[in-house]
Enzyme design. Structure first.
Site, mmCIF file in Angstrom:
data_model
loop_
_atom_site.group_PDB
_atom_site.id
_atom_site.type_symbol
_atom_site.label_atom_id
_atom_site.label_comp_id
_atom_site.label_asym_id
_atom_site.label_seq_id
_atom_site.Cartn_x
_atom_site.Cartn_y
_atom_site.Cartn_z
ATOM 1 C CG HIS A 136 36.256 38.050 37.709
ATOM 2 N ND1 HIS A 136 37.005 37.066 37.098
ATOM 3 C CD2 HIS A 136 36.779 38.183 38.948
ATOM 4 C CE1 HIS A 136 37.918 36.612 37.944
ATOM 5 N NE2 HIS A 136 37.813 37.278 39.067
ATOM 6 C CD GLU A 172 40.620 35.728 41.384
ATOM 7 O OE1 GLU A 172 41.665 35.071 41.490
ATOM 8 O OE2 GLU A 172 39.763 35.502 40.506
ATOM 9 C CG ASP A 210 34.487 35.432 35.237
ATOM 10 O OD1 ASP A 210 35.441 36.201 35.023
ATOM 11 O OD2 ASP A 210 34.393 34.743 36.267
HETATM 12 C C1 ACM Z 1 37.365 32.420 42.780
HETATM 13 O O1 ACM Z 1 37.786 31.273 42.631
HETATM 14 N N1 ACM Z 1 37.978 33.426 42.168
HETATM 15 C C2 ACM Z 1 36.222 32.715 43.609
#
Ligand code: ACM
Ligand code: ZN
Length: 561
Positions: free
Chosen positions: A275, A339, A201
């Protein structure tokens, strides 16, 4: 009822020979109580067929630890001996319909017999057997003077869902191999079978990739724990005082083996296209801008994005997947996909050139292009791609499965794709468990008390029966921005994961909140014996109860991740 009446009722129940209903979590599909009980003694024999010996050893080891006797498996003379004082584990004459994870357990004064078509089922039968014993069987020290009684019972059991998952984010905070293995033990106790390991991440890259050594040399470390937390809350520092850590490929192999011995499959997650700040701190050439990126930004708003217009990015990801895939024998590789702010791609000439060259309409379709291209790589490495809800944007890749956190599970199922349900409102265990925030450790926000988690129904409302088999199951997600150590993680996970385990394993009609909380009172004793730092649900006074069961107060939005 006053306590004297309750006490005398309990005495009457005890004197009448009726045993209380065993407190098994997750509740079995069918259970009938018999008469009498089996008593575990130093002379109890554990007998297995050849294929089940290893599962017999698991049982023997746990019994020996608490009961103190050395229970040898298949001791000399056991074959052909009369079945008395025996625990028999076998795949012979098992009911085939029980499936790969089902089992049948019958306990009588002479014997406890577990039959299952496969070793996973036998292993789950052993978990149930342990829960039929007094909670002290989970002690790590020998408990003297205990009657190790198992009530006579007949159980037939199999799971409702095939994917009974738990995700741990080891990027935002790092957890050691020993801690991950401890979590796997705790999962096995609850018959959970899928560990989703969120390995990369923005704030840290945690898996060694030999072809790209900087991923862990640079990407696994950040200046401090971040997130405004106390530096003392974690011990994951290197000798230079940097925060972080990573798993070598040997570590990964060890954990995968440890999980397999507990019938747990590991699904690794390698996040893309968003991410990715930690990866791009090490290799900024795979971003749109060329960087620089700081390793492990903890600000919460910024996410590094891979450039979708650069073929070298896909070569890099293919190389990474080529090293990841053989480490994980399970079917799925999770590629994230959530995201992804699209502004970076809007401003990137290479990404815009890709949109034109491929005839794409917009950046959503570029996201879909990215995921479809990665799906081919995942497939070429022998796995199936799974990603978060957003992989539906711009069209779902051909064979992809969806992990629904903000919708899309039903849509995926209706179009013939598999889905795993992890909605934020029920399955995110980083949220508060009580409205009394003063007395609770830091959480990311929200309010997801035990009762709410227990009320979760994984099959989306209105999904027609013919599509329901595409809902593989559900999963608890443990994001760790505000969870800097393992003890804190356990507090967030338990007992909410006990409730989710029952949601995922037990038949819908067998679920009952009152029964569950009663069973949980016993289960808390097991967790205590195991040294788990669980949040106490039982023994709360009325005011404390009201706090955890009252409606959510207005709460700040969840932090962006
Ligand atoms: C997430 O909680 N962004 C998958
Ligand atoms: Zn770009």
């Amino acid at each position: 009822m006053n306590t004297i009446i309750i006490a005398s009722l309990l005495t009457m129940i005890a004197a009448s020979g009726f045993a209380a209903v065993p407190a098994i979590i997750p509740a079995p599909q069918k259970m009938e109580l018999g008469k009498g009980s089996f008593l575990l003694t130093a002379k109890t024999r554990i007998v297995t067929d050849a294929a089940s010996r290893q599962t017999g050893e698991v049982l023997a080891a746990r019994l020996a630890q608490a009961a103190g006797s050395a229970f040898s498996v298949n001791p000399e003379g056991a074959a052909g001996a009369a079945i008395t004082n025996t625990m028999l584990l076998t795949t012979t004459d098992a009911i085939a319909d029980l499936g790969a994870e089902g089992y049948e357990l019958s306990a009588s004064p002479d014997a406890v017999v577990i039959r299952a078509p496969g070793q996973a089922g036998l292993f789950y039968g052993v978990q149930t057997l342990l829960q039929l014993l007094p909670p002290e069987i989970f002690s790590s020290n020998v408990v003297r003077g205990k009657e190790w009684e198992i009530p006579a019972v007949r159980i037939e059991d199999r799971p409702r869902f095939q994917w009974r998952g738990l995700m741990l984010d080891v990027s935002r905070h790092f957890f050691t191999v020993g801690e991950v293995e401890r979590l796997l033990d705790e999962m096995a106790l609850h018959k959970l079978n899928t560990f989703h390991w969120h390995l990369t991440d923005d704030q840290g890259w945690r898996i060694e990739i030999k072809k790209y050594p900087k991923l862990v040399q640079i990407g696994a470390w950040r200046p401090g724990t971040g997130f405004g937390l106390s530096p003392q809350a974690s011990t994951a520092y290197d000798t230079d005082g940097r925060y972080g850590g990573f798993y070598t490929q040997d570590d990964i192999r060890q954990v995968v083996k440890y999980a397999a011995a507990r019938h747990i499959t590991i699904v690794p997650e390698i996040e893309m296209p968003g991410h990715a700040s930690a990866a791009l701190a090490a290799y900024p050439e795979f971003s749109c801008t060329g960087g620089p990126f700081e390793p492990g930004m903890t600000g919460g708003v910024f996410h590094g994005i891979y450039c979708a217009g650069n073929d070298a990015t896909f070569k890099f990801l293919d190389d990474v997947l080529a090293e990841v895939a053989p480490l994980f024998p399970g079917k799925y590789i999770h590629i994230g996909g959530d995201e992804v702010p699209k502004n970076t791609w809007k401003d990137c000439p290479k990404c815009q050139a890709r949109i034109r060259a491929e005839g794409l309409k917009n950046e959503e379709e570029l996201q879909s292009y990215f995921i479809r291209r990665v799906e081919k790589l995942v497939k070429a490495h022998g796995h199936v791609l799974i990603g978060w809800s957003e992989i539906l944007q711009g069209g779902l890749a051909e064979n992809a499965a969806v992990m629904d956190w903000i919708g899309g599970g039903a849509q995926a199922a209706r179009s013939g794709h598999d889905a795993v349900m992890t909605p934020t409102s029920y399955c995110y265990l980083d949220s508060f468990q009580s409205t009394n925030r003063v007395n609770e450790p830091r959480a990311i926000g929200g309010f997801t008390p035990l009762k709410k988690v227990y009320s979760f129904e994984p099959i989306p409302v209105g999904l027609a029966p013919e599509f329901q088999p595409h809902i593989l199951g559900a999963q608890a997600n443990v994001w760790t921005e505000y969870i800097p150590n393992f003890s804190h993680a356990e507090y967030m996970i338990f007992p909410r994961a006990c409730a989710l385990a029952e949601v995922m394993w037990s038949p819908k009609e067998a679920r009952d909140w009152e029964d569950f909380t009663r069973h949980l009172a016993t289960h808390e004793q097991r967790l205590a014996q195991l040294g788990v730092n669980f949040r106490r649900n039982n023994g709360l006074n009325a005011a404390q109860k009201a706090l955890v069961e009252s409606p959510a107060p207005p709460s700040p939005a969840r932090g962006s991740r």
